[in-house]
Design a protein around this motif. Sequence first.
Motif, short mmCIF file in Angstrom:
data_model
loop_
_atom_site.label_atom_id
_atom_site.label_comp_id
_atom_site.label_asym_id
_atom_site.label_seq_id
_atom_site.Cartn_x
_atom_site.Cartn_y
_atom_site.Cartn_z
N GLY A 1 -9.86 0.46 5.92
CA GLY A 1 -9.26 1.06 4.73
C GLY A 1 -9.65 0.35 3.45
O GLY A 1 -9.18 -0.74 3.18
N VAL B 1 0.84 -1.20 0.00
CA VAL B 1 0.00 0.00 0.00
C VAL B 1 0.87 1.25 0.00
O VAL B 1 1.80 1.38 0.80
CB VAL B 1 -0.95 0.00 1.22
CG1 VAL B 1 -1.76 1.28 1.28
CG2 VAL B 1 -1.87 -1.22 1.16
N ALA C 1 -6.70 -1.95 4.01
CA ALA C 1 -5.38 -1.47 3.62
C ALA C 1 -4.62 -0.66 4.68
O ALA C 1 -3.47 -0.33 4.48
CB ALA C 1 -5.50 -0.63 2.36
N MET C 2 -5.28 -0.28 5.74
CA MET C 2 -4.57 0.57 6.70
C MET C 2 -3.74 -0.27 7.63
O MET C 2 -3.02 0.16 8.45
CB MET C 2 -5.56 1.44 7.49
CG MET C 2 -6.09 2.57 6.63
SD MET C 2 -6.89 3.79 7.68
CE MET C 2 -7.79 4.71 6.50
N TYR D 1 -0.93 4.56 -0.65
CA TYR D 1 -1.84 5.59 -0.16
C TYR D 1 -3.18 4.96 0.21
O TYR D 1 -3.67 4.08 -0.47
CB TYR D 1 -2.09 6.65 -1.24
CG TYR D 1 -0.83 7.35 -1.68
CD1 TYR D 1 -0.30 8.40 -0.93
CD2 TYR D 1 -0.16 6.95 -2.83
CE1 TYR D 1 0.87 9.03 -1.32
CE2 TYR D 1 1.00 7.59 -3.23
CZ TYR D 1 1.51 8.62 -2.47
OH TYR D 1 2.67 9.24 -2.86
N THR D 2 -3.77 5.47 1.29
CA THR D 2 -5.10 5.05 1.71
C THR D 2 -5.90 6.29 2.09
O THR D 2 -5.40 7.15 2.81
CB THR D 2 -5.02 4.12 2.95
OG1 THR D 2 -4.17 3.03 2.66
CG2 THR D 2 -6.38 3.60 3.32
N GLU E 1 -10.20 2.45 0.40
CA GLU E 1 -9.83 3.32 -0.72
C GLU E 1 -8.32 3.43 -0.72
O GLU E 1 -7.74 4.18 0.07
CB GLU E 1 -10.49 4.68 -0.57
CG GLU E 1 -12.00 4.58 -0.65
CD GLU E 1 -12.70 5.92 -0.58
OE1 GLU E 1 -12.05 6.94 -0.27
OE2 GLU E 1 -13.91 5.95 -0.84
N PHE E 2 -7.67 2.65 -1.61
CA PHE E 2 -6.21 2.61 -1.56
C PHE E 2 -5.57 2.30 -2.91
O PHE E 2 -6.23 1.82 -3.83
CB PHE E 2 -5.72 1.62 -0.50
CG PHE E 2 -6.11 0.19 -0.70
CD1 PHE E 2 -5.17 -0.73 -1.17
CD2 PHE E 2 -7.36 -0.27 -0.37
CE1 PHE E 2 -5.51 -2.07 -1.32
CE2 PHE E 2 -7.71 -1.60 -0.52
CZ PHE E 2 -6.78 -2.51 -1.00
N SER E 3 -4.30 2.61 -2.97
CA SER E 3 -3.50 2.31 -4.16
C SER E 3 -2.14 1.81 -3.69
O SER E 3 -1.78 1.97 -2.52
CB SER E 3 -3.34 3.56 -5.03
OG SER E 3 -2.62 4.56 -4.33
#
Length: 117
Positions: free
Chosen positions: A58, A31, A116-117, A33-34, A60-62
């Motif tokens: 989390g 990951v 994702a966090m 960015y979240t 919303e991530f890339s």
Amino acid sequence: MKALVYEGKRNLVLNEVEMPKVLQGKVLIKVAYTGICGSDILLWNDKYPRVKPPVIIGHEFSGVVEEIGEGVTNVNVGDRVVVEPLITCGECHACTSGEYNLCNALGLIGIDTDGAM
């Protein structure tokens, strides 16, 4: 790895957790960015009743594809990706007609499964 775990109403804890195993048809993403979404605020305030703590938040991530599971052919290690956080069955009428956001079994990364966090 470190992860931000929702443990119940207004209780987020930074925990050390095991790196996820890469399953068939899945990828491991490092990951980058979240984002924080309105759903995360609802969760924080205990207004997302289907959440079953503990869960890593989390959705919303890339990031960058780090490992690929068996059967994955549409991405490669090193590819930069943005994640579609919807979890679908792929088999119901909504999924097969292109309206997967209306899936009968719709789930969400970071709510129904670790995020994702």
